[in-house]
Design an enzyme around this catalytic site. Structure first.
Site, PDB file in Angstrom:
ATOM      1  N   ASP A 190      44.953  35.667  34.892  1.00 19.22           N
ATOM      2  CA  ASP A 190      44.635  34.625  35.872  1.00 19.22           C
ATOM      3  C   ASP A 190      43.307  33.969  35.487  1.00 19.22           C
ATOM      4  OD1 ASP A 190      44.964  33.242  38.475  1.00 19.22           O
ATOM      5  OD2 ASP A 190      43.156  34.357  39.000  1.00 19.22           O
ATOM      6  N   GLU A 232      49.215  31.189  33.198  1.00 14.19           N
ATOM      7  CA  GLU A 232      49.660  30.074  34.009  1.00 14.19           C
ATOM      8  C   GLU A 232      49.518  28.800  33.201  1.00 14.19           C
ATOM      9  OE1 GLU A 232      48.927  29.492  38.722  1.00 14.19           O
ATOM     10  OE2 GLU A 232      47.413  30.578  37.612  1.00 14.19           O
ATOM     11  N   CYS A 288      52.319  38.332  48.107  1.00 19.63           N
ATOM     12  CA  CYS A 288      51.888  39.723  47.995  1.00 19.63           C
ATOM     13  C   CYS A 288      52.608  40.362  46.810  1.00 19.63           C
ATOM     14  CB  CYS A 288      52.204  40.504  49.278  1.00 19.63           C
ATOM     15  SG  CYS A 288      51.919  42.280  49.098  1.00 19.63           S
ATOM     16  N   CYS A 346      54.832  43.650  48.167  1.00 18.81           N
ATOM     17  CA  CYS A 346      56.071  43.584  48.948  1.00 18.81           C
ATOM     18  C   CYS A 346      56.780  42.246  48.818  1.00 18.81           C
ATOM     19  CB  CYS A 346      55.782  43.867  50.426  1.00 18.81           C
ATOM     20  SG  CYS A 346      54.899  42.512  51.239  1.00 18.81           S
ATOM     21  N   CYS A 386      47.717  42.613  53.382  1.00 19.95           N
ATOM     22  CA  CYS A 386      49.063  42.119  53.690  1.00 19.95           C
ATOM     23  C   CYS A 386      49.644  42.906  54.869  1.00 19.95           C
ATOM     24  CB  CYS A 386      49.954  42.273  52.464  1.00 19.95           C
ATOM     25  SG  CYS A 386      51.644  41.697  52.728  1.00 19.95           S
ATOM     26  N   CYS A 421      52.179  44.548  54.825  1.00 26.07           N
ATOM     27  CA  CYS A 421      52.720  45.811  54.312  1.00 26.07           C
ATOM     28  C   CYS A 421      51.632  46.868  54.145  1.00 26.07           C
ATOM     29  CB  CYS A 421      53.440  45.597  52.986  1.00 26.07           C
ATOM     30  SG  CYS A 421      52.322  45.268  51.600  1.00 26.07           S
ATOM     31  N   ASP A 429      42.256  37.669  42.894  1.00 26.82           N
ATOM     32  CA  ASP A 429      42.557  37.338  41.502  1.00 26.82           C
ATOM     33  C   ASP A 429      43.471  38.365  40.827  1.00 26.82           C
ATOM     34  OD1 ASP A 429      40.944  35.131  41.880  1.00 26.82           O
ATOM     35  OD2 ASP A 429      39.150  36.114  41.081  1.00 26.82           O
TER      36      ASP A 429
HETATM   37 ZN   LIG Z   1      52.704  42.950  51.131  1.00 21.44          ZN
END
Ligand SMILES: [Zn+2]
Length: 364
Positions: A184, A268, A321, A324, A340, A342, A349
């Site tokens: 990244d 990217e 995320c 998940c 998150c 989850c 990053d």
């Molecule tokens: Zn998650």
């Protein structure tokens, strides 16, 4: 495969004068040929060929006004026309913008010599119209038995002279490895890897950048055309050259390491990253670095039998995320870490780098 080796050299006063004259002629021929091509294209919709430009050059040399073109080696002038030809081919193929004029101050001064225009003997380069070989600083050796096919001489804005030797070389691929990594691009750290590692900007750069900003402010205060302005401009060029040299060196080490350790490197595709409007110096330098790093990764991967995958630049790598797969709403730039639903806690990053890796591997 062809590979360029670049070195600094120190010309004698006569060589410096000869090269300065050659650079001037190269620029003039390039600009004049561009002007003629533009006229033919805009008034008659006609594409001028390399042969036509070359014939025009011969005609210019016969006029009293441009007779001085005969005083320098003809090869760099022909090469300038070839470069212009390539620039137009790229433009017509929609790979590049319309070619622009070379300016004395803004364009890098250079001259390209093909095999007939230099002598290579006992590991020394002597250019056409010169008696003595160039005093090259051999900071690293050329490969055993290598013979340059093209020699390019240039001078940067900081007044340093460089010679680039193009040689044929065989590179053995590395043994395959199972490693994969997502990369990244950042501003505060140069890059973040999916392994969790953050690669910081080169040491000294923050200090160098402050010096650069100060030199730029100083330049802006000087009267146009004054000798103090010329001095201030040279200072800016020197500091900038130091920053970019250190960066390039750093990027070479980083790209070599990533390619050695991993079979697949996913990045990217940020070719048109205008989503974040930020005209800061840090941003500009980080964009240039990223392009350079990508280029290095790609050619080194080709040398060593590795793979580089560039994923779509619209991929929402920071909102997803990586644990998940839940897609979150906007993730402002100031949010450096988040939790998150989850339960996973992410560094922004590192999470993005993991998503980039997963997307790249899925695409394969
Ligand atoms: Zn998650």
């Amino acid at each position: 495969m062809k590979r360029a080796y670049k070195y600094r050299f120190y010309p004698t006063p006569e060589q410096a004068e000869e090269l300065a004259r050659t650079f001037g002629c190269v620029r003039l021929v390039y600009n004049k040929a561009l002007e003629e091509r533009t006229r033919a294209y805009s008034t008659e919709g006609r594409r001028v060929s390399y042969m036509e430009s070359s014939a025009a050059l011969t005609a210019w040399k016969r006029t009293g006004e441009l007779g001085f073109l005969n005083e320098v080696s003809s090869v760099p002038l022909q090469q300038a026309l070839r470069h212009l030809q390539a620039a137009f081919a790229n433009f017509f193929a929609k790979r590049a913008k319309y070619p622009t004029f070379k300016s004395k101050r803004k364009s890098r001064a250079s001259a390209e010599y093909t095999r007939s225009a230099f002598r290579w003997r006992d590991g020394q380069v002597t250019l056409a119209k010169m008696d003595a070989p160039l005093d090259i600083v051999w900071s690293r050796p050329l490969p055993e038995g290598a013979e340059p096919s093209t020699v390019t001489v240039s001078k940067d804005a900081a007044g340093r002279w460089f010679v680039s030797l193009l040689v044929e070389e065989t590179i053995r691929p590395l043994d395959p490895t199972g490693g994969t990594v997502g990369v990244d691009a950042g501003i505060t750290s140069l890059v973040t890897l999916s392994t969790g590692e953050k690669v910081a900007n080169p040491r000294h750069e923050r200090a160098d950048r402050r010096v650069l900003a100060k030199a730029q402010r100083n330049l802006a205060r000087k009267a146009k055309g004054s000798s103090n302005r010329a001095k201030a401009r040279a200072k800016v060029a020197r500091v900038y050259a130091r920053i970019t040299d250190r960066r390039r060196d750093f990027l070479h080490k980083l790209s070599t390491r990533l390619v050695r350790e991993n079979q697949t490197v996913v990045i990217e595709d940020l070719t048109v990253r205008n989503m974040v409007r930020n005209h800061s110096l840090a941003r500009a330098i980080s964009d240039v670095s990223w392009r350079e790093l990508r280029g290095m990764l790609e050619y080194k991967a080709a040398w060593y039998g590795r793979e580089v995958i560039a994923i779509d630049r619209w991929f929402p790598s920071s909102k997803l995320c990586s644990a998940c797969g839940t897609m979150h709403d906007a993730m402002p730039l100031n949010v450096r870490s988040w939790e998150c639903v989850c339960g996973a806690v992410h560094d922004r990053d590192v999470n993005a780098a993991r998503n980039i890796l997963a997307a790249g591997l899925a695409e394969r």
